[in-house]
Write a protein that holds these residues in place. Structure first.
Motif, PDB file in Angstrom:
ATOM      1  N   ALA A  37      11.578   9.176  -2.643  1.00 20.41           N
ATOM      2  CA  ALA A  37      11.227   7.813  -3.041  1.00 20.41           C
ATOM      3  C   ALA A  37      10.357   7.065  -4.222  1.00 20.41           C
ATOM      4  CB  ALA A  37      11.080   6.937  -1.523  1.00 20.41           C
ATOM      5  N   VAL A  38       9.940   6.233  -5.111  1.00 21.24           N
ATOM      6  CA  VAL A  38       9.162   6.513  -6.077  1.00 21.24           C
ATOM      7  C   VAL A  38       9.878   5.059  -6.577  1.00 21.24           C
ATOM      8  CG1 VAL A  38      10.304   8.947  -7.616  1.00 21.24           C
ATOM      9  CG2 VAL A  38      11.470   6.453  -7.404  1.00 21.24           C
ATOM     10  N   ARG A  39       8.649   4.919  -7.406  1.00 15.84           N
ATOM     11  CA  ARG A  39       8.584   3.313  -7.639  1.00 15.84           C
ATOM     12  C   ARG A  39       8.634   2.962  -8.651  1.00 15.84           C
ATOM     13  NH1 ARG A  39       3.595   0.315  -9.081  1.00 15.84           N
ATOM     14  NH2 ARG A  39       2.503   1.839  -8.961  1.00 15.84           N
ATOM     15  N   ILE A  40       9.404   2.666  -9.679  1.00 20.25           N
ATOM     16  CA  ILE A  40      10.554   2.270 -10.277  1.00 20.25           C
ATOM     17  C   ILE A  40       9.603   0.870 -11.024  1.00 20.25           C
ATOM     18  CG2 ILE A  40      12.268   2.118 -11.825  1.00 20.25           C
ATOM     19  CD1 ILE A  40      13.823   3.378  -9.536  1.00 20.25           C
ATOM     20  N   VAL A  41       8.771   1.321 -12.852  1.00 19.05           N
ATOM     21  CA  VAL A  41       8.456   0.223 -13.027  1.00 19.05           C
ATOM     22  C   VAL A  41       9.117  -0.163 -14.483  1.00 19.05           C
ATOM     23  CG1 VAL A  41       6.620  -0.736 -14.362  1.00 19.05           C
ATOM     24  CG2 VAL A  41       5.832   0.062 -12.117  1.00 19.05           C
ATOM     25  N   ASP A  42      10.296  -1.035 -14.669  1.00 19.46           N
ATOM     26  CA  ASP A  42      11.725  -0.750 -15.589  1.00 19.46           C
ATOM     27  C   ASP A  42      10.867  -2.212 -16.782  1.00 19.46           C
ATOM     28  OD1 ASP A  42      13.690  -1.684 -17.379  1.00 19.46           O
ATOM     29  OD2 ASP A  42      14.273   0.577 -16.448  1.00 19.46           O
ATOM     30  N   PRO A  43      10.565  -1.826 -17.856  1.00 17.99           N
ATOM     31  CA  PRO A  43      10.334  -3.235 -18.751  1.00 17.99           C
ATOM     32  C   PRO A  43      11.568  -3.466 -18.801  1.00 17.99           C
ATOM     33  CG  PRO A  43      11.254  -0.874 -20.055  1.00 17.99           C
ATOM     34  CD  PRO A  43      11.250  -0.440 -18.348  1.00 17.99           C
ATOM     35  N   PHE A  44      12.128  -4.079 -18.362  1.00 17.80           N
ATOM     36  CA  PHE A  44      13.879  -4.549 -18.317  1.00 17.80           C
ATOM     37  C   PHE A  44      14.097  -5.631 -17.196  1.00 17.80           C
ATOM     38  CE2 PHE A  44      14.304  -2.306 -22.022  1.00 17.80           C
ATOM     39  CZ  PHE A  44      14.330  -3.170 -23.647  1.00 17.80           C
TER      40      PHE A  44
ATOM     41  N   VAL B  73      15.297   6.218  -4.885  1.00 18.35           N
ATOM     42  CA  VAL B  73      15.569   7.268  -4.807  1.00 18.35           C
ATOM     43  C   VAL B  73      16.382   7.784  -6.304  1.00 18.35           C
ATOM     44  CG1 VAL B  73      16.205   9.246  -3.236  1.00 18.35           C
ATOM     45  CG2 VAL B  73      14.982   7.390  -2.546  1.00 18.35           C
ATOM     46  N   PHE B  74      16.535   8.800  -6.955  1.00 17.79           N
ATOM     47  CA  PHE B  74      17.177   9.765  -7.922  1.00 17.79           C
ATOM     48  C   PHE B  74      17.667  10.600  -6.890  1.00 17.79           C
ATOM     49  CE2 PHE B  74      14.478   7.283 -10.478  1.00 17.79           C
ATOM     50  CZ  PHE B  74      15.061   6.492 -11.552  1.00 17.79           C
ATOM     51  N   ASP B  75      19.218  11.062  -7.980  1.00 20.88           N
ATOM     52  CA  ASP B  75      19.638  12.128  -6.973  1.00 20.88           C
ATOM     53  C   ASP B  75      20.184  13.342  -7.225  1.00 20.88           C
ATOM     54  OD1 ASP B  75      20.598  14.007  -4.084  1.00 20.88           O
ATOM     55  OD2 ASP B  75      22.301  13.664  -5.248  1.00 20.88           O
TER      56      ASP B  75
ATOM     57  N   GLN C 140       0.777  -1.123  -0.321  1.00 19.11           N
ATOM     58  CA  GLN C 140      -0.067   0.364   0.401  1.00 19.11           C
ATOM     59  C   GLN C 140       0.415   1.070   0.313  1.00 19.11           C
ATOM     60  OE1 GLN C 140      -3.586   0.654  -0.254  1.00 19.11           O
ATOM     61  NE2 GLN C 140      -2.890   2.832  -0.372  1.00 19.11           N
ATOM     62  N   ALA C 141       2.002   1.204   0.927  1.00 16.70           N
ATOM     63  CA  ALA C 141       3.220   2.489   0.918  1.00 16.70           C
ATOM     64  C   ALA C 141       3.158   2.377  -0.406  1.00 16.70           C
ATOM     65  CB  ALA C 141       4.202   2.052   1.795  1.00 16.70           C
ATOM     66  N   SER C 142       3.614   1.233  -1.359  1.00 16.00           N
ATOM     67  CA  SER C 142       4.734   1.862  -2.010  1.00 16.00           C
ATOM     68  C   SER C 142       3.511   2.392  -3.312  1.00 16.00           C
ATOM     69  CB  SER C 142       5.670   0.628  -2.690  1.00 16.00           C
ATOM     70  OG  SER C 142       4.212  -0.162  -3.062  1.00 16.00           O
ATOM     71  N   SER C 143       2.749   1.768  -3.211  1.00 15.00           N
ATOM     72  CA  SER C 143       1.537   2.430  -4.557  1.00 15.00           C
ATOM     73  C   SER C 143       0.867   3.804  -4.332  1.00 15.00           C
ATOM     74  CB  SER C 143       0.608   1.174  -4.303  1.00 15.00           C
ATOM     75  OG  SER C 143      -0.668   1.804  -3.243  1.00 15.00           O
ATOM     76  N   ASP C 144       1.477   4.808  -3.312  1.00 17.21           N
ATOM     77  CA  ASP C 144       1.610   5.654  -3.278  1.00 17.21           C
ATOM     78  C   ASP C 144       1.981   6.592  -3.631  1.00 17.21           C
ATOM     79  OD1 ASP C 144      -1.384   5.056  -2.045  1.00 17.21           O
ATOM     80  OD2 ASP C 144      -0.362   5.146   0.027  1.00 17.21           O
ATOM     81  N   LEU C 145       3.404   6.045  -3.608  1.00 23.99           N
ATOM     82  CA  LEU C 145       4.653   6.661  -4.378  1.00 23.99           C
ATOM     83  C   LEU C 145       4.655   6.774  -5.977  1.00 23.99           C
ATOM     84  CD1 LEU C 145       7.668   4.514  -2.937  1.00 23.99           C
ATOM     85  CD2 LEU C 145       6.566   6.817  -2.136  1.00 23.99           C
ATOM     86  N   PRO C 146       5.023   8.116  -6.145  1.00 25.51           N
ATOM     87  CA  PRO C 146       5.165   8.272  -7.960  1.00 25.51           C
ATOM     88  C   PRO C 146       5.754   7.132  -8.850  1.00 25.51           C
ATOM     89  CG  PRO C 146       6.303  10.220  -6.262  1.00 25.51           C
ATOM     90  CD  PRO C 146       5.637   8.569  -5.345  1.00 25.51           C
ATOM     91  N   VAL C 147       5.371   7.183  -9.710  1.00 24.89           N
ATOM     92  CA  VAL C 147       5.684   6.131 -10.274  1.00 24.89           C
ATOM     93  C   VAL C 147       6.835   6.498 -11.437  1.00 24.89           C
ATOM     94  CG1 VAL C 147       5.018   4.329 -12.338  1.00 24.89           C
ATOM     95  CG2 VAL C 147       4.034   5.031 -10.329  1.00 24.89           C
ATOM     96  N   VAL C 148       7.896   5.930 -11.780  1.00 26.24           N
ATOM     97  CA  VAL C 148       8.708   6.344 -13.087  1.00 26.24           C
ATOM     98  C   VAL C 148       8.556   5.031 -13.824  1.00 26.24           C
ATOM     99  CG1 VAL C 148      11.934   6.877 -13.575  1.00 26.24           C
ATOM    100  CG2 VAL C 148      10.351   7.845 -11.368  1.00 26.24           C
TER     101      VAL C 148
END
Length: 206
Positions: A62-69, A76-78, A38-46
């Motif tokens: 904190a983001v949820r990364i959905v990478d096709p590969f 977290v991107f910095d 639930q917590a991860s589903s509320d994060l922005p998606v990259v």
């Protein structure tokens, strides 16, 4: 000879435990997993874990990364710019992606620019036309200092594994900028830092 009246209750007890325990023991685990989901589903998606000089992502969050590969994971991107104005010749940019299992680092150098001007009525007007030649440098070592401990990570493609010790240190890092040193191919070093907003965001992934 086996005593049948004593054996039957023992078998029944073992059977009841076998049925009952799996229903009770995983209950907390299932609830914990559901809470994390639930917590991860509320994060922005990259939609990509790739790093590039002009990428557009939520920085230091904190983001949820959905990478096709590579699949789905948290990160977290910095980004940190060195050398003043980003487009100035020689300026550097350090981009990193922090995930539970690895750290990825990209160092870019702005190695050229062109700015033209035009002449009108006795005055010269500069035109903001920039021609950028951005090159990337391979990072072979990453050193970071968390409190009083220095961690040295080795890698050949700019990707470094996160040990359990490092993950614990990152999770418990104080809310302040964190110094890092990158050793590039050929031995050149680049000193940079991770902003305190990124440090705070680590607690959501480690």
């Amino acid at each position: 000879m086996m005593n049948l009246p004593q054996t039957i209750p023992a078998l029944l007890l073992g059977t009841s435990l076998a049925v009952f325990l799996p229903q009770v023991c995983p209950a907390f685990t299932v609830q914990e997993v559901a809470s994390l989901a639930q917590a991860s589903s509320d994060l922005p998606v990259v939609k990509s874990a790739g790093l590039s000089p002009d990428m557009d992502v939520p920085w230091s969050k904190a983001v949820r990364i959905v990478d096709p590969f590579e699949g789905e994971f948290l990160g977290v991107f910095d980004r940190n710019s060195l050398g003043g104005y980003l487009y100035r010749e020689g300026s550097k940019q350090v981009i990193s992606l922090w995930t539970p299992s690895s750290v990825r680092v990209l160092v870019t150098v702005n190695s050229g620019q062109a700015m033209s001007s035009f002449y009108t009525a006795g005055r010269v007007y500069p035109r903001p036309d920039f021609l950028r030649f951005v090159t990337t440098k391979r990072v072979e070592k990453l050193l970071l200092k968390v409190k009083e401990k220095v961690f040295q990570l080795d890698g050949s493609t700019g990707t470094f594994a996160v040990s359990q010790e490092l993950a614990t240190a990152l999770k418990n890092a104080p809310d302040e900028n964190l110094d890092i040193r990158l050793v590039l191919e050929g031995g050149q070093t680049v000193d940079s830092e991770i902003g305190k907003a990124t440090v705070k965001a680590w607690r959501n992934i480690y």
